[in-house]
Design an enzyme around this catalytic site. Sequence first.
Site, PDB file in Angstrom:
ATOM      1  CB  SER A 106      -1.019  -0.103   1.446  1.00 37.79           C
ATOM      2  OG  SER A 106      -0.954   1.223   1.179  1.00 37.79           O
ATOM      3  CG  ASP A 132      -6.565  -3.266   2.829  1.00 44.30           C
ATOM      4  OD1 ASP A 132      -5.046  -2.602   3.888  1.00 44.30           O
ATOM      5  OD2 ASP A 132      -6.699  -2.054   2.661  1.00 44.30           O
ATOM      6  N   GLY A 133      -4.685  -4.615   5.866  1.00 42.83           N
ATOM      7  CA  GLY A 133      -4.861  -4.189   7.675  1.00 42.83           C
ATOM      8  C   GLY A 133      -4.131  -4.562   8.902  1.00 42.83           C
ATOM      9  N   GLY A 134      -2.795  -3.724   9.014  1.00 43.38           N
ATOM     10  CA  GLY A 134      -2.488  -4.928  10.018  1.00 43.38           C
ATOM     11  C   GLY A 134      -1.430  -6.190   9.084  1.00 43.38           C
ATOM     12  CG  HIS A 174      -9.102  -0.089  -0.421  1.00 43.72           C
ATOM     13  ND1 HIS A 174      -8.453  -0.102   0.735  1.00 43.72           N
ATOM     14  CD2 HIS A 174     -10.570   0.006  -0.447  1.00 43.72           C
ATOM     15  CE1 HIS A 174      -9.669  -0.535   1.456  1.00 43.72           C
ATOM     16  NE2 HIS A 174     -10.879  -0.389   0.822  1.00 43.72           N
ATOM     17  CG  ASP A 182      -5.236   2.157   1.175  1.00 39.64           C
ATOM     18  OD1 ASP A 182      -5.951   1.367   0.516  1.00 39.64           O
ATOM     19  OD2 ASP A 182      -3.801   1.669   1.455  1.00 39.64           O
ATOM     20  N   GLY A 238      -9.006   3.735   7.224  1.00 37.97           N
ATOM     21  CA  GLY A 238      -8.959   5.473   7.393  1.00 37.97           C
ATOM     22  C   GLY A 238      -7.085   5.578   7.220  1.00 37.97           C
ATOM     23  CG  PHE A 239      -6.360   6.792  10.235  1.00 36.92           C
ATOM     24  CD1 PHE A 239      -5.779   7.795  10.163  1.00 36.92           C
ATOM     25  CD2 PHE A 239      -6.747   6.734  10.678  1.00 36.92           C
ATOM     26  CE1 PHE A 239      -6.227   9.168   9.924  1.00 36.92           C
ATOM     27  CE2 PHE A 239      -7.981   7.408  10.707  1.00 36.92           C
ATOM     28  CZ  PHE A 239      -7.409   8.629  10.483  1.00 36.92           C
ATOM     29  N   GLY A 240      -2.753   3.597   8.147  1.00 36.03           N
ATOM     30  CA  GLY A 240      -2.101   2.366   8.043  1.00 36.03           C
ATOM     31  C   GLY A 240      -1.868   2.573   9.131  1.00 36.03           C
ATOM     32  CG  MET A 263      -8.684   6.594   2.215  1.00 33.90           C
ATOM     33  SD  MET A 263      -7.487   6.785   4.064  1.00 33.90           S
ATOM     34  CE  MET A 263      -6.548   5.315   3.891  1.00 33.90           C
ATOM     35  N   GLY A 271       1.106  -2.096   4.187  1.00 36.53           N
ATOM     36  CA  GLY A 271       2.023  -0.561   3.601  1.00 36.53           C
ATOM     37  C   GLY A 271       3.031  -0.686   4.685  1.00 36.53           C
ATOM     38  CG  HIS A 305      -3.414  -1.565  -1.771  1.00 34.69           C
ATOM     39  ND1 HIS A 305      -4.330  -2.258  -2.432  1.00 34.69           N
ATOM     40  CD2 HIS A 305      -4.382  -1.184  -0.746  1.00 34.69           C
ATOM     41  CE1 HIS A 305      -5.749  -2.023  -1.840  1.00 34.69           C
ATOM     42  NE2 HIS A 305      -5.444  -0.981  -0.407  1.00 34.69           N
ATOM     43  CG  MET A 362     -11.379   3.221   2.271  1.00 32.37           C
ATOM     44  SD  MET A 362      -9.955   2.915   2.621  1.00 32.37           S
ATOM     45  CE  MET A 362      -9.211   3.023   1.711  1.00 32.37           C
ATOM     46  CG  MET A 417     -11.580  -3.306   5.159  1.00 32.02           C
ATOM     47  SD  MET A 417     -10.556  -2.098   3.839  1.00 32.02           S
ATOM     48  CE  MET A 417      -8.915  -1.916   5.753  1.00 32.02           C
TER      49      MET A 417
HETATM   50  C1  DX5 Z   1      -5.557   1.262   5.693  1.00 35.22           C
HETATM   51  C2  DX5 Z   1      -6.106   0.697   4.510  1.00 35.22           C
HETATM   52  C3  DX5 Z   1      -5.027   0.260   4.269  1.00 35.22           C
HETATM   53  C4  DX5 Z   1      -3.220   0.013   5.270  1.00 35.22           C
HETATM   54  C5  DX5 Z   1      -2.853  -0.713   5.485  1.00 35.22           C
HETATM   55  O1  DX5 Z   1      -7.440   2.296   5.480  1.00 35.22           O
HETATM   56  O2  DX5 Z   1      -7.066   0.611   3.115  1.00 35.22           O
HETATM   57  O3  DX5 Z   1      -4.192  -1.146   3.374  1.00 35.22           O
HETATM   58  O4  DX5 Z   1      -2.588   1.740   3.910  1.00 35.22           O
HETATM   59  O5  DX5 Z   1      -1.603  -0.149   6.553  1.00 35.22           O
HETATM   60  P1  DX5 Z   1      -1.241  -0.636   6.776  1.00 35.22           P
HETATM   61  O6  DX5 Z   1      -0.341  -2.389   6.179  1.00 35.22           O
HETATM   62  O7  DX5 Z   1      -0.147  -0.153   7.716  1.00 35.22           O
HETATM   63  O8  DX5 Z   1      -1.831  -1.836   7.968  1.00 35.22           O
HETATM   64 ZN    ZN Z   2      -6.378  -0.607   1.333  1.00 35.36          ZN
END
Ligand code: DX5
Ligand code: ZN
Length: 222
Positions: A12, A178-180, A70, A39, A146-148, A41, A200, A37, A72, A141
Amino acid sequence: MTNNSQIRIAPSILSADFSKLGDEVRAIDSAGADYIHVDVMDGHFVPNITMGPNVVAAIRPHTKKVMDVHLMIAPADLYLEAFAKAGADIITIHPEAGPHLHRSLQMIKALGKKAGVALNPATPVDEIDHVMELVDLILVMTVNPGFGGQAYIPLEDKISQIRTRINKTGRAIDLEVDGGINDETAKKVIKAGANVLVAGTAVFKDGPQKYAENIKALRGAE
Ligand code: DX5
Ligand code: ZN
């Protein structure tokens, strides 16, 4: 369980250095990324603002890899054509972003792009029941969008349920998480049936000289 040779890594670029995105995209491309990827937003559907179609168009010449966009944003329909023209290969939307998920997916397909549906942690699997024939990718998800850099929410059961539904179709629908995602959580989601991992923080940590190693570690997780 997905065979590890089939695992695709989708860094990401939300975690990239925005002041040199072209360089960053080239770096993850040569480091072994499968998808790029992006993101998107809007500060409305999610509490953060990132990038739009102009950024997709700007990075497009820097890679031939699959551009995995993606969205959002709400509404999404108004912007699908702009992202398609900017060079997206896959366009993924959230069911909550508009009143007619089926129509939005039809629009993405009519633009000649692959269509994805993203499910927030609290969004039930049933949302995809009547659109399976239109989807090329289902994104689970494992953080609230919203955030990495957020902590992984354990949703392996949900991932497994979706893997079962995908297998019943007999089609090669991507199951993306996607996420964490890091070396540890990658093992869990792969075991549950994911075949595309968005990451990310775990890819971009420690700078470009580490990207290949970081990607390999995610792919190799068993
Ligand atoms: C969150 C995004 C993710 C995010 C992943 O809303 O969709 O793609 O950037 O980031 P990490 O890998 O740091 O959780
Ligand atoms: Zn994403």
